[in-house]
Motif scaffolding. Sequence first.
Motif, PDB file in Angstrom:
ATOM      1  N   ILE A   1       0.801  -1.246  -0.068  1.00  0.00           N
ATOM      2  CA  ILE A   1       0.014  -0.021  -0.103  1.00  0.00           C
ATOM      3  C   ILE A   1       0.884   1.145   0.147  1.00  0.00           C
ATOM      4  N   ALA A   2       1.682   1.298   0.744  1.00  0.00           N
ATOM      5  CA  ALA A   2       2.870   2.466   0.883  1.00  0.00           C
ATOM      6  C   ALA A   2       3.436   2.461  -0.422  1.00  0.00           C
ATOM      7  N   ARG A   3       3.799   1.799  -1.137  1.00  0.00           N
ATOM      8  CA  ARG A   3       4.287   1.823  -2.458  1.00  0.00           C
ATOM      9  C   ARG A   3       3.178   2.221  -3.627  1.00  0.00           C
ATOM     10  N   GLN A   4       2.006   1.835  -3.230  1.00  0.00           N
ATOM     11  CA  GLN A   4       0.870   2.349  -4.176  1.00  0.00           C
ATOM     12  C   GLN A   4       0.578   4.023  -4.169  1.00  0.00           C
ATOM     13  N   VAL A   5       0.696   4.392  -2.830  1.00  0.00           N
ATOM     14  CA  VAL A   5       0.132   5.641  -2.750  1.00  0.00           C
ATOM     15  C   VAL A   5       1.258   6.767  -3.177  1.00  0.00           C
ATOM     16  N   VAL A   6       2.384   6.174  -3.647  1.00  0.00           N
ATOM     17  CA  VAL A   6       3.431   7.255  -4.363  1.00  0.00           C
ATOM     18  C   VAL A   6       3.627   6.981  -5.642  1.00  0.00           C
ATOM     19  N   GLU A   7       2.821   5.964  -6.532  1.00  0.00           N
ATOM     20  CA  GLU A   7       2.998   5.669  -7.828  1.00  0.00           C
ATOM     21  C   GLU A   7       2.690   7.063  -8.626  1.00  0.00           C
ATOM     22  N   PRO A   8       3.269   6.805  -9.871  1.00  0.00           N
ATOM     23  CA  PRO A   8       3.061   7.865 -10.845  1.00  0.00           C
ATOM     24  C   PRO A   8       1.726   8.337 -10.928  1.00  0.00           C
ATOM     25  N   GLY A   9       1.329   9.518 -10.956  1.00  0.00           N
ATOM     26  CA  GLY A   9       0.041  10.088 -10.812  1.00  0.00           C
ATOM     27  C   GLY A   9      -0.888  10.362  -9.669  1.00  0.00           C
TER      28      GLY A   9
ATOM     29  N   GLY B   1       0.067  11.514  -3.689  1.00  0.00           N
ATOM     30  CA  GLY B   1       1.252  11.228  -2.775  1.00  0.00           C
ATOM     31  C   GLY B   1       2.553  11.539  -3.429  1.00  0.00           C
ATOM     32  N   LEU B   2       2.598  11.290  -4.723  1.00  0.00           N
ATOM     33  CA  LEU B   2       3.800  11.473  -5.573  1.00  0.00           C
ATOM     34  C   LEU B   2       3.894  13.039  -5.699  1.00  0.00           C
ATOM     35  N   GLN B   3       2.719  13.620  -5.988  1.00  0.00           N
ATOM     36  CA  GLN B   3       2.937  14.965  -6.407  1.00  0.00           C
ATOM     37  C   GLN B   3       3.224  15.617  -5.069  1.00  0.00           C
ATOM     38  N   LYS B   4       2.844  15.426  -4.035  1.00  0.00           N
ATOM     39  CA  LYS B   4       3.347  16.124  -2.560  1.00  0.00           C
ATOM     40  C   LYS B   4       4.528  15.868  -2.497  1.00  0.00           C
ATOM     41  N   ILE B   5       4.924  14.894  -2.714  1.00  0.00           N
ATOM     42  CA  ILE B   5       6.496  14.496  -2.336  1.00  0.00           C
ATOM     43  C   ILE B   5       7.506  15.194  -2.993  1.00  0.00           C
ATOM     44  N   ALA B   6       7.198  15.361  -4.422  1.00  0.00           N
ATOM     45  CA  ALA B   6       7.761  16.280  -5.365  1.00  0.00           C
ATOM     46  C   ALA B   6       7.694  18.010  -4.952  1.00  0.00           C
ATOM     47  N   GLN B   7       6.639  18.272  -4.421  1.00  0.00           N
ATOM     48  CA  GLN B   7       6.597  19.444  -4.080  1.00  0.00           C
ATOM     49  C   GLN B   7       7.459  19.757  -2.759  1.00  0.00           C
TER      50      GLN B   7
ATOM     51  N   PHE C   1      10.045  18.026  -1.774  1.00  0.00           N
ATOM     52  CA  PHE C   1      11.638  17.583  -1.665  1.00  0.00           C
ATOM     53  C   PHE C   1      12.156  17.834  -3.039  1.00  0.00           C
ATOM     54  N   GLY C   2      11.434  18.420  -4.000  1.00  0.00           N
ATOM     55  CA  GLY C   2      11.884  18.742  -5.385  1.00  0.00           C
ATOM     56  C   GLY C   2      11.875  17.870  -6.175  1.00  0.00           C
ATOM     57  N   SER C   3      11.922  18.113  -7.446  1.00  0.00           N
ATOM     58  CA  SER C   3      11.774  17.360  -8.558  1.00  0.00           C
ATOM     59  C   SER C   3      12.868  16.209  -8.745  1.00  0.00           C
ATOM     60  N   GLU C   4      14.010  16.688  -7.992  1.00  0.00           N
ATOM     61  CA  GLU C   4      15.079  15.732  -8.225  1.00  0.00           C
ATOM     62  C   GLU C   4      14.802  14.265  -7.463  1.00  0.00           C
ATOM     63  N   VAL C   5      13.626  14.262  -6.782  1.00  0.00           N
ATOM     64  CA  VAL C   5      13.553  12.836  -6.249  1.00  0.00           C
ATOM     65  C   VAL C   5      12.628  11.942  -7.281  1.00  0.00           C
TER      66      VAL C   5
ATOM     67  N   THR D   1       8.719   7.755 -12.005  1.00  0.00           N
ATOM     68  CA  THR D   1       8.687   7.081 -10.871  1.00  0.00           C
ATOM     69  C   THR D   1       9.509   7.792  -9.648  1.00  0.00           C
ATOM     70  N   LEU D   2       9.251   7.289  -8.149  1.00  0.00           N
ATOM     71  CA  LEU D   2       9.929   7.959  -7.201  1.00  0.00           C
ATOM     72  C   LEU D   2      11.132   7.235  -7.258  1.00  0.00           C
ATOM     73  N   ASP D   3      12.236   8.328  -6.890  1.00  0.00           N
ATOM     74  CA  ASP D   3      13.579   7.796  -6.697  1.00  0.00           C
ATOM     75  C   ASP D   3      13.690   7.471  -5.011  1.00  0.00           C
ATOM     76  N   ARG D   4      13.571   6.148  -4.912  1.00  0.00           N
ATOM     77  CA  ARG D   4      13.666   5.709  -3.326  1.00  0.00           C
ATOM     78  C   ARG D   4      14.813   6.042  -2.718  1.00  0.00           C
ATOM     79  N   ALA D   5      15.990   5.801  -3.435  1.00  0.00           N
ATOM     80  CA  ALA D   5      17.327   6.018  -3.077  1.00  0.00           C
ATOM     81  C   ALA D   5      17.715   7.451  -2.599  1.00  0.00           C
ATOM     82  N   ARG D   6      17.325   8.155  -3.707  1.00  0.00           N
ATOM     83  CA  ARG D   6      17.410   9.439  -3.191  1.00  0.00           C
ATOM     84  C   ARG D   6      16.831  10.320  -2.413  1.00  0.00           C
ATOM     85  N   LEU D   7      15.227   9.701  -2.132  1.00  0.00           N
ATOM     86  CA  LEU D   7      14.268  10.255  -1.055  1.00  0.00           C
ATOM     87  C   LEU D   7      15.048   9.620   0.136  1.00  0.00           C
TER      88      LEU D   7
END
Length: 202
Positions: free
Chosen positions: A40-48, A51-57, A59-63, A69-75
């Motif tokens: 579930i934790a992976r699903q809520v940050v899938e493209p589109g 969750g992913l939108q908020k993370i980009a806002q 932490f910046g687009s470099e994640v 998709t989310l750069d988990r290592a970077r984040l």
Amino acid sequence: MSGYQMSKIYGLTGGIAAGKSTVLDFFKTAGCKVYDADQIARQVVEPGTVGLQKIAQQFGSEVILSDGTLDRARLGSLVFGNPLQLQALNKITRPLIKAKILKIIQETKASTSDTIAIFEIQLLFEGNYQQYFDGVIAIYVTPEVQLHRLMKRNNLTKKVAMDRINSQMSMDEKRSRADFVLDNSGDLTHLADEFDHLFMQL
């Protein structure tokens, strides 16, 4: 509501290296529906997703990787060892994860099929999820077994393994708060016996 068959849903939890995925496989084999909070934790940050939108806002687009998709290592490198950043991430993801988990629980309980569903949530008590389930099953292993398995599985030093174990709610605490306890300190045969005994009680 007599005459209606109701589905039951149980929460499954346990410490790190307690054997949650093995037990989940047992439930699957026994014909139960199984869910996993990590999925579930992976699903809520899938493209589109929001969750992913908020993370980009935050932490910046470099994640975000070039494929969207989310750069988990970077984040991970941004939040690891930085309590404020970790808090900011949890503030985004936790409500989304919780909403999704509660929706699945609701749908399962409303279902008229007479099934048993199992939901594996590592931080079940920490997230206060026990109130939503028909019961909570904790997988228990002795501290020695837990340490040995974690060091072996993740190739960790004793100190690092102990730090990881100590960062979580203790096994004894989980065991005392659960409705059912499954002891996985022995081998697979022992676990299978324990499982059969538990399954008859559900």
